[in-house]
Motif scaffolding. Structure first.
Motif, short mmCIF file in Angstrom:
data_model
loop_
_atom_site.label_atom_id
_atom_site.label_comp_id
_atom_site.label_asym_id
_atom_site.label_seq_id
_atom_site.Cartn_x
_atom_site.Cartn_y
_atom_site.Cartn_z
N VAL A 284 -120.21 -77.49 23.22
CA VAL A 284 -119.58 -78.38 24.19
C VAL A 284 -120.51 -78.77 25.32
O VAL A 284 -120.11 -79.50 26.24
CB VAL A 284 -118.29 -77.73 24.78
CG1 VAL A 284 -117.21 -77.60 23.73
CG2 VAL A 284 -118.59 -76.38 25.42
N THR A 285 -121.76 -78.29 25.29
CA THR A 285 -122.74 -78.73 26.29
C THR A 285 -123.89 -79.41 25.56
O THR A 285 -123.97 -79.37 24.33
CB THR A 285 -123.34 -77.54 27.08
OG1 THR A 285 -124.26 -76.84 26.23
CG2 THR A 285 -122.27 -76.58 27.56
N ASP A 286 -124.80 -80.01 26.36
CA ASP A 286 -126.00 -80.55 25.71
C ASP A 286 -127.19 -79.62 25.93
O ASP A 286 -128.33 -80.03 25.81
CB ASP A 286 -126.27 -81.98 26.19
CG ASP A 286 -126.37 -82.04 27.71
OD1 ASP A 286 -126.39 -80.96 28.35
OD2 ASP A 286 -126.44 -83.17 28.24
N ARG A 287 -126.90 -78.36 26.25
CA ARG A 287 -128.00 -77.40 26.40
C ARG A 287 -128.62 -77.13 25.04
O ARG A 287 -127.91 -76.99 24.04
CB ARG A 287 -127.49 -76.10 27.02
CG ARG A 287 -126.97 -76.26 28.45
CD ARG A 287 -126.81 -74.93 29.16
NE ARG A 287 -125.66 -74.18 28.71
CZ ARG A 287 -124.49 -74.12 29.36
NH1 ARG A 287 -124.31 -74.81 30.49
NH2 ARG A 287 -123.51 -73.37 28.91
N ALA A 288 -129.95 -77.07 25.04
CA ALA A 288 -130.67 -76.95 23.76
C ALA A 288 -130.40 -75.59 23.11
O ALA A 288 -130.43 -74.56 23.78
CB ALA A 288 -132.16 -77.11 24.00
N PRO A 289 -130.15 -75.60 21.80
CA PRO A 289 -129.98 -74.32 21.08
C PRO A 289 -131.23 -73.44 21.22
O PRO A 289 -132.35 -73.95 21.16
CB PRO A 289 -129.80 -74.74 19.62
CG PRO A 289 -129.35 -76.16 19.69
CD PRO A 289 -129.98 -76.75 20.91
N ASN A 290 -131.02 -72.17 21.46
CA ASN A 290 -132.16 -71.24 21.58
C ASN A 290 -131.97 -69.98 20.74
O ASN A 290 -132.82 -69.10 20.78
CB ASN A 290 -132.41 -70.85 23.05
CG ASN A 290 -131.18 -70.19 23.68
OD1 ASN A 290 -130.09 -70.22 23.10
ND2 ASN A 290 -131.36 -69.61 24.85
N ALA A 291 -130.88 -69.90 20.00
CA ALA A 291 -130.65 -68.68 19.23
C ALA A 291 -129.74 -68.93 18.04
O ALA A 291 -128.82 -69.75 18.11
CB ALA A 291 -130.02 -67.61 20.12
N MET A 292 -130.03 -68.23 16.96
CA MET A 292 -129.12 -68.19 15.82
C MET A 292 -128.13 -67.08 16.12
O MET A 292 -128.49 -65.90 16.11
CB MET A 292 -129.92 -67.88 14.55
CG MET A 292 -129.10 -67.96 13.30
SD MET A 292 -128.63 -69.68 12.98
CE MET A 292 -127.38 -69.41 11.74
N PHE A 293 -126.91 -67.44 16.47
CA PHE A 293 -125.91 -66.49 16.93
C PHE A 293 -124.99 -66.19 15.76
O PHE A 293 -124.23 -67.04 15.32
CB PHE A 293 -125.14 -67.12 18.09
CG PHE A 293 -124.44 -66.14 18.99
CD1 PHE A 293 -125.12 -65.50 20.03
CD2 PHE A 293 -123.09 -65.88 18.83
CE1 PHE A 293 -124.47 -64.62 20.88
CE2 PHE A 293 -122.43 -64.99 19.68
CZ PHE A 293 -123.12 -64.36 20.71
N MET A 294 -125.06 -64.97 15.25
CA MET A 294 -124.32 -64.64 14.04
C MET A 294 -122.84 -64.37 14.36
O MET A 294 -122.50 -63.92 15.46
CB MET A 294 -124.93 -63.42 13.35
CG MET A 294 -126.30 -63.70 12.80
SD MET A 294 -126.25 -65.07 11.62
CE MET A 294 -127.97 -65.13 11.14
N GLY A 295 -121.99 -64.64 13.36
CA GLY A 295 -120.56 -64.43 13.57
C GLY A 295 -119.88 -63.77 12.38
O GLY A 295 -118.85 -63.13 12.52
N GLY A 296 -120.47 -63.90 11.20
CA GLY A 296 -119.82 -63.39 10.00
C GLY A 296 -120.71 -62.44 9.23
O GLY A 296 -121.94 -62.56 9.25
N LEU A 297 -120.07 -61.48 8.55
CA LEU A 297 -120.81 -60.47 7.79
C LEU A 297 -120.08 -60.17 6.48
O LEU A 297 -118.85 -60.04 6.47
CB LEU A 297 -120.88 -59.17 8.63
CG LEU A 297 -121.37 -57.92 7.90
CD1 LEU A 297 -122.87 -58.00 7.62
CD2 LEU A 297 -121.07 -56.66 8.70
N ASP A 298 -120.85 -60.04 5.42
CA ASP A 298 -120.33 -59.50 4.16
C ASP A 298 -120.42 -57.98 4.29
O ASP A 298 -121.45 -57.37 3.98
CB ASP A 298 -121.18 -60.04 3.00
CG ASP A 298 -120.89 -59.33 1.68
OD1 ASP A 298 -120.04 -58.40 1.66
OD2 ASP A 298 -121.53 -59.70 0.68
N ALA A 299 -119.33 -57.36 4.77
CA ALA A 299 -119.37 -55.94 5.11
C ALA A 299 -119.59 -55.07 3.87
O ALA A 299 -120.34 -54.08 3.93
CB ALA A 299 -118.10 -55.52 5.83
N ASN A 300 -118.98 -55.42 2.75
CA ASN A 300 -119.19 -54.60 1.54
C ASN A 300 -120.65 -54.66 1.10
O ASN A 300 -121.24 -53.66 0.72
CB ASN A 300 -118.26 -55.06 0.40
CG ASN A 300 -116.82 -54.63 0.68
OD1 ASN A 300 -116.58 -53.66 1.40
ND2 ASN A 300 -115.88 -55.38 0.13
N GLY A 301 -121.22 -55.86 1.18
CA GLY A 301 -122.64 -56.02 0.82
C GLY A 301 -123.53 -55.23 1.76
O GLY A 301 -124.51 -54.59 1.34
#
Ligand code: BDR
Ligand code: CA
Length: 313
Positions: A284-301
Motif C-alpha cells: 500500500v506504499t511506494d516504498r521500495a521492497p527490501n526483503a523477501m518476507f516469508m509467510g507460508g511453510l510446508d510444515a510436514n516437509g
C-alpha cells in the motif's frame, strides 16, 4: 554445486541449537565457515558457551566459534530466560564444552571473512538480535556489498509480536541494529513469526526425534519438551515453534517457504511499538521492497527434512 558458505550469528537458545545442528548435518548444501555468538536469549558468556556445546554435540568440535557483542547498540540487553531457562539451553544438564572459543571478536571475524572472499559468496544467517551484523556494517561499510544474502529469523506481520504485543524478540532487543541491516541494501530473506509459528512441534514430531535413538535425537526431543511448556501455555498450541531452524531449512529446501518481496521498515522510536517490523505486505506504499518476507511453510516437509538431517549426526 559447491555448498553455500555461511556464517551463523546466534544466541542459543534451544531453537538456535537445532538450527546449528541442521546446518552442521548438511555439508553437501552448507559450509559453516564460522558461528558467531551474540547476546540475546541469555547474556554473551552463555550464548558463546552454548554454541560450543552444540557444535560438540554435533561431533564438529573443529567448528570456529567466536564471541561478539555483549549488548545492543544503544539499549540495555533484554533476555528471554522465561522461554529458554537460566542457561539458555535448559533441559538435560550438559557438560561444559572443551573445544576452544576463538580469540578474535566475532565482528572482526565477520569483516575479515567477507573481505577474504569474493563478493556474493558468503551468506549471513542471523538467528538472534542483529547487533554483531550491524556493528560489522558500521565498522567496515565496504563489506556490505560483498554479502551474498542475509537470511534471518526475526519480525512478524500477521502474528505481530511475542515479546511485546507489537514486536518479535530478535528485532525488539536491538531495533537500531535491525534498522541498519534492513536499510543496508543487502538482499534479505526474513523468517518472521508468521512462518515460524507454523513450524510447530507435535507429539509425533518430537517422538520422531526420540526414535532416532541417538544422542542428538534425544537431546533435540528433550530441548523441545522444555521449550514447549512456555508456548503451549501462552498460545494454547500443541507444541513449540522451531523458529531458527527455518533459516537453515530455507538454504537447503527454499521451496518449503512462500512469501512476498516487500518493503520492511523497523520502528525505533515509539515506546509502544518499538521493534515492530512494518512490512508492506499489501503493498500500500511506494516504498521500495527490501526483503523477501516469508509467510507460508510446508510444515510436514520442514519436519521431514529436520528428521532426515539430524539422524545423520
Ligand atoms: C526468536 O527469539 C528467540 O527467543 C528465539 O531463539 C528466536 O530466535 C523468536 O522470537
Ligand atoms: Ca535465536
Amino acid at each position: 554445486m559447491a555448498p553455500r558458505k555461511i556464517i551463523i550469528d546466534t544466541d542459543p537458545g534451544q531453537d538456535d541449537a537445532v538450527a546449528i545442528l541442521l546446518a552442521l548435518a548438511s555439508p553437501e548444501e552448507i559450509n559453516v565457515l564460522g558461528v558467531t555468538a551474540v547476546a540475546g536469549n541469555v547474556p554473551l558468556p552463555l550464548t558463546q558457551k552454548n554454541a560450543r556445546i552444540v557444535c560438540e554435540l554435533a561431533g564438529k568440535p573443529d567448528t570456529l566459534v567466536f564471541a561478539g557483542c555483549d549488548a545492543p547498540l544503544v539499549r540495555k540487553l533484554v533476555t528471554a530466560e522465561h522461554v529458554h531457562g537460566k542457561t539458555g539451553l535448559d533441559g538435560p544438564q550438559m557438560a561444559d564444552p572443551t573445544m576452544p572459543l576463538q580469540d578474535q571478536h566475532a565482528v572482526d571475524y565477520i569483516i575479515e571473512t567477507l573481505r577474504g572472499h569474493d563478493a556474493g559468496t558468503v551468506t549471513l544467517c542471523p538467528l538472534g538480535p542483529l547487533t554483531n551484523i550491524a556493528t560489522a556494517f558500521n565498522k567496515a561499510p565496504d563489506i556490505i556489498e560483498k554479502v551474498q544474502e542475509i537470511v534471518l529469523m526475526g519480525g512478524a506481520y500477521f502474528q505481530v509480536g511475542n515479546i511485546t504485543p507489537a514486536a518479535e524478540f530478535n528485532i525488539y532487543v536491538d531495533p537500531e541494529a535491525a534498522k541498519i541491516v534492513f536499510d543496508s541494501g543487502v538482499p534479505i530473506v526474513v523468517m518472521p513469526l508468521d512462518v515460524t509459528h507454523k513450524a510447530l512441534t507435535t507429539r509425533a514430531r518430537v517422538n520422531a526425534f526420540r526414535a532416532m535413538g541417538t544422542k542428538v535425537g534425544d537431546m533435540v526431543a528433550a530441548w523441545t519438551n522444555f521449550f514447549e511448556r512456555f508456548d503451549k501455555e501462552k498460545y494454547g498450541s500443541e507444541g513449540a515453534p522451531l523458529h531458527d531452524p527455518c533459516v537453515i531449512a530455507y538454504l537447503i529446501q527454499p521451496e518449503l517457504f512462500i512469501g512476498r518481496h516487500v518493503n520492511v521498515e523497523i520502528e525505533t522510536s515509539s515506546e509502544l511499538t518499538l521493534g515492530m517490523t512494518v512490512a508492506d505486505w499489501w503493498r500500500v506504499t511506494d516504498r521500495a521492497p527490501n526483503a523477501m518476507f516469508m509467510g507460508g511453510l510446508d510444515a510436514n516437509g520442514f519436519f521431514a527434512l529436520l528428521a532426515d538431517r539430524l539422524a545423520r549426526l
